[in-house]
Scaffold this motif. Structure first.
Motif, short mmCIF file in Angstrom:
data_model
loop_
_atom_site.label_atom_id
_atom_site.label_comp_id
_atom_site.label_asym_id
_atom_site.label_seq_id
_atom_site.Cartn_x
_atom_site.Cartn_y
_atom_site.Cartn_z
N LEU A 189 13.71 5.25 -10.29
CA LEU A 189 12.76 4.32 -10.90
C LEU A 189 11.42 4.48 -10.19
N VAL A 190 10.36 4.76 -10.93
CA VAL A 190 9.04 4.98 -10.32
C VAL A 190 8.14 3.79 -10.64
N ILE A 191 7.69 3.10 -9.58
CA ILE A 191 6.88 1.89 -9.75
C ILE A 191 5.49 2.08 -9.14
N ASN A 192 4.54 1.35 -9.68
CA ASN A 192 3.15 1.39 -9.21
C ASN A 192 2.90 0.18 -8.32
N ASP A 193 2.67 0.42 -7.01
CA ASP A 193 2.55 -0.68 -6.06
C ASP A 193 1.10 -1.16 -5.85
N THR A 194 0.22 -0.85 -6.80
CA THR A 194 -1.16 -1.33 -6.69
C THR A 194 -1.19 -2.87 -6.70
N LYS A 195 -2.21 -3.42 -6.07
CA LYS A 195 -2.36 -4.87 -6.00
C LYS A 195 -3.68 -5.26 -6.66
N VAL A 196 -3.63 -6.23 -7.56
CA VAL A 196 -4.83 -6.70 -8.23
C VAL A 196 -5.67 -7.52 -7.27
N ILE A 197 -6.95 -7.23 -7.21
CA ILE A 197 -7.85 -8.04 -6.40
C ILE A 197 -8.48 -9.11 -7.28
N PRO A 198 -8.82 -10.28 -6.71
CA PRO A 198 -9.50 -11.33 -7.50
C PRO A 198 -10.94 -10.89 -7.78
N TYR B 101 6.16 -6.32 -5.87
CA TYR B 101 6.06 -5.23 -4.90
C TYR B 101 4.61 -4.77 -4.72
N ALA B 102 3.64 -5.53 -5.21
CA ALA B 102 2.22 -5.18 -5.04
C ALA B 102 1.87 -5.05 -3.57
N LYS B 103 1.19 -3.96 -3.20
CA LYS B 103 0.93 -3.70 -1.79
C LYS B 103 -0.49 -3.21 -1.53
N SER C 253 -6.79 -2.81 -7.73
CA SER C 253 -6.76 -2.85 -9.20
C SER C 253 -7.61 -3.97 -9.77
N ALA C 254 -8.20 -3.67 -10.93
CA ALA C 254 -8.90 -4.70 -11.70
C ALA C 254 -7.99 -5.27 -12.78
N ALA C 255 -6.78 -4.75 -12.90
CA ALA C 255 -5.79 -5.25 -13.86
C ALA C 255 -4.41 -4.92 -13.32
N ALA C 256 -3.42 -5.70 -13.73
CA ALA C 256 -2.05 -5.50 -13.24
C ALA C 256 -1.35 -4.40 -14.01
N PRO C 257 -0.45 -3.65 -13.34
CA PRO C 257 0.45 -2.74 -14.06
C PRO C 257 1.58 -3.58 -14.66
N THR C 258 1.37 -4.06 -15.88
CA THR C 258 2.13 -5.21 -16.39
C THR C 258 3.60 -4.94 -16.66
N ALA C 259 4.00 -3.69 -16.85
CA ALA C 259 5.43 -3.42 -17.05
C ALA C 259 6.23 -3.84 -15.83
N ILE D 279 14.28 4.09 -5.72
CA ILE D 279 12.98 3.58 -6.18
C ILE D 279 11.87 4.32 -5.45
N ALA D 280 11.01 4.96 -6.23
CA ALA D 280 9.85 5.68 -5.67
C ALA D 280 8.60 4.88 -5.97
N ARG D 281 7.74 4.76 -4.97
CA ARG D 281 6.51 3.99 -5.12
C ARG D 281 5.30 4.91 -5.08
N LEU D 282 4.43 4.77 -6.07
CA LEU D 282 3.15 5.45 -6.08
C LEU D 282 2.08 4.40 -6.31
N THR D 283 0.82 4.83 -6.26
CA THR D 283 -0.29 3.90 -6.46
C THR D 283 -1.26 4.47 -7.49
N LEU D 284 -1.57 3.68 -8.49
CA LEU D 284 -2.71 3.96 -9.36
C LEU D 284 -3.46 2.65 -9.53
N HIS D 285 -4.73 2.65 -9.14
CA HIS D 285 -5.55 1.44 -9.27
C HIS D 285 -6.05 1.35 -10.71
N VAL D 286 -5.58 0.32 -11.41
CA VAL D 286 -5.85 0.18 -12.84
C VAL D 286 -7.28 -0.31 -13.05
N GLY D 287 -8.00 0.37 -13.92
CA GLY D 287 -9.37 -0.03 -14.25
C GLY D 287 -9.41 -0.83 -15.54
N LEU D 288 -10.49 -1.56 -15.74
CA LEU D 288 -10.61 -2.35 -16.96
C LEU D 288 -10.80 -1.48 -18.20
#
Length: 356
Positions: A56-65, A168-170, A174-180, A199-208
């Protein structure tokens, strides 16, 4: 292909405005791609479709306020600044409102001067480069003054910031959540790992840009926004183990998918099926980082991803085009029609589907 080919009718009341009380109680539409069969389940039932050896590959990006409300220093006019991506220390590319009043040299004050931002230049799409000044730690200042940058179709105020974060946000950015990933609980993840699923963790910072409409008629003419990604040696080892031993690479969300396929394309990977596959035919995925603007639409050949967990996306969006590339356009639209008929909840706080 025409943008209109990815349109569908969605009653407004099916757009989820609030997160469900318990994350993994959201509904799950399971799509068996080999047969076309659909199943209506709950998200925690995902364990019934996973097998030991899968990854299972998850995106551990964290949304900033990232949404900041302030005033123009010289006039007191109300201003909204949305952080898109960091371009240098204390300097961000931002979306600003109202744009006409914020030319280079303008200064904006937030929180009675706790934070100030000077407009440095105007860039592509009318975005601004803003240099910020503050005392203390940036993350703490932002947490005090910023609001979660919810998508434009969500009009309700979010009561709990954490509900627009995965458990698992770390890695902040990100400007938006990886909603899945919003459907997973820590307990469900532990259960999945106990089954023998890695479980494999990668990071992609989601843009608007992910919410921006496709403005051209022919999708081949659309230019994607860029987003920063990283995939580590540890994640690659987990993914490679699954690929070498006949397990599936199951991507959680379009952001994980775009990262895996960006790296897979750059490194010349291709999908090899079955436990009897010759390991020498399998090229291993390697650690990587950088910026991606990959645009996946029907006709694309997937290099890494075998199965996909994803939410229900906007009509005519690049995200429904990606899902249509993974299965096929008409079958995806038929599944969406079934979801509408069965009153599934749509978009960021909505329900999910598993294309197995």
């Amino acid at each position: 292909m025409d943008v209109k080919d990815f349109s569908f009718e969605l009653p407004e009341e099916l757009i989820a405005q609030d997160p469900i009380e318990k994350r993994d109680e959201s509904r799950l539409l399971v799509i068996h791609r080999s047969s076309g069969e659909l199943e209506h389940r709950r998200f925690h039932d995902i364990t019934e479709y996973l097998k030991p050896g899968d990854c299972l590959v998850i995106n551990d990006t964290k949304v900033i306020p990232a949404r900041l409300l302030g005033v123009k220093k010289d006039t007191g006019a109300a201003v909204e600044v949305l952080l898109l991506k960091s371009v240098a220390p204390k300097t961000w590319e931002c979306l600003v409102k109202p744009g006409k009043k914020l030319r280079p040299g303008a200064v904006v004050s937030f929180g009675d001067g706790l934070l100030t931002g000077e407009i440095m230049e105007v860039v592509e799409d009318g975005n601004r480069i803003v240099r910020f000044e503050f005392d203390g730690i940036w993350e703490e200042v932002l947490d005090q003054l910023g609001e979660m940058p919810l998508p434009p179709y969500i009009t309700h105020k979010l009561k709990d910031k954490d509900r627009y974060q995965t458990v698992y946000a770390k890695n902040s950015g990100s400007a938006a959540a990886p909603t899945a990933g919003l459907h997973f609980t820590n307990e469900l993840l532990a259960e999945i790992e106990a089954m023998g699923v890695k479980i494999a963790r990668l990071t992609l910072h989601v843009g608007l840009g992910t919410f921006r409409p496709v403005k051209v008629e022919k999708i081949e003419e659309h230019h994607m926004h860029t987003e920063y990604y990283e995939i580590s040696q540890e994640a690659c080892d987990i993914i490679n183990e699954a690929r070498l031993n006949g397990g599936r690479v199951i991507s959680v969300g379009t952001t994980s998918t775009r990262t895996l396929e960006t790296v897979g394309t750059a490194q010349g990977l291709h999908r090899v099926y079955g436990t009897d596959a010759d390991p020498s035919d399998i090229k291993l995925i390697q650690p990587a980082s950088g910026w991606t603007n990959i645009f996946i639409y029907p006709g694309y050949e997937f290099k890494v991803v075998d199965s996909l967990i994803t939410n229900f996306h906007l009509p005519e969006s690049t995200l429904i085009m990606l899902v249509s590339a993974f299965y096929n356009r008409q079958s995806v639209l038929d599944a969406y029609a079934e979801a509408v008929k069965e009153r599934y909840r749509f978009f960021s706080f909505g329900d999910s589907m598993f294309l197995e």
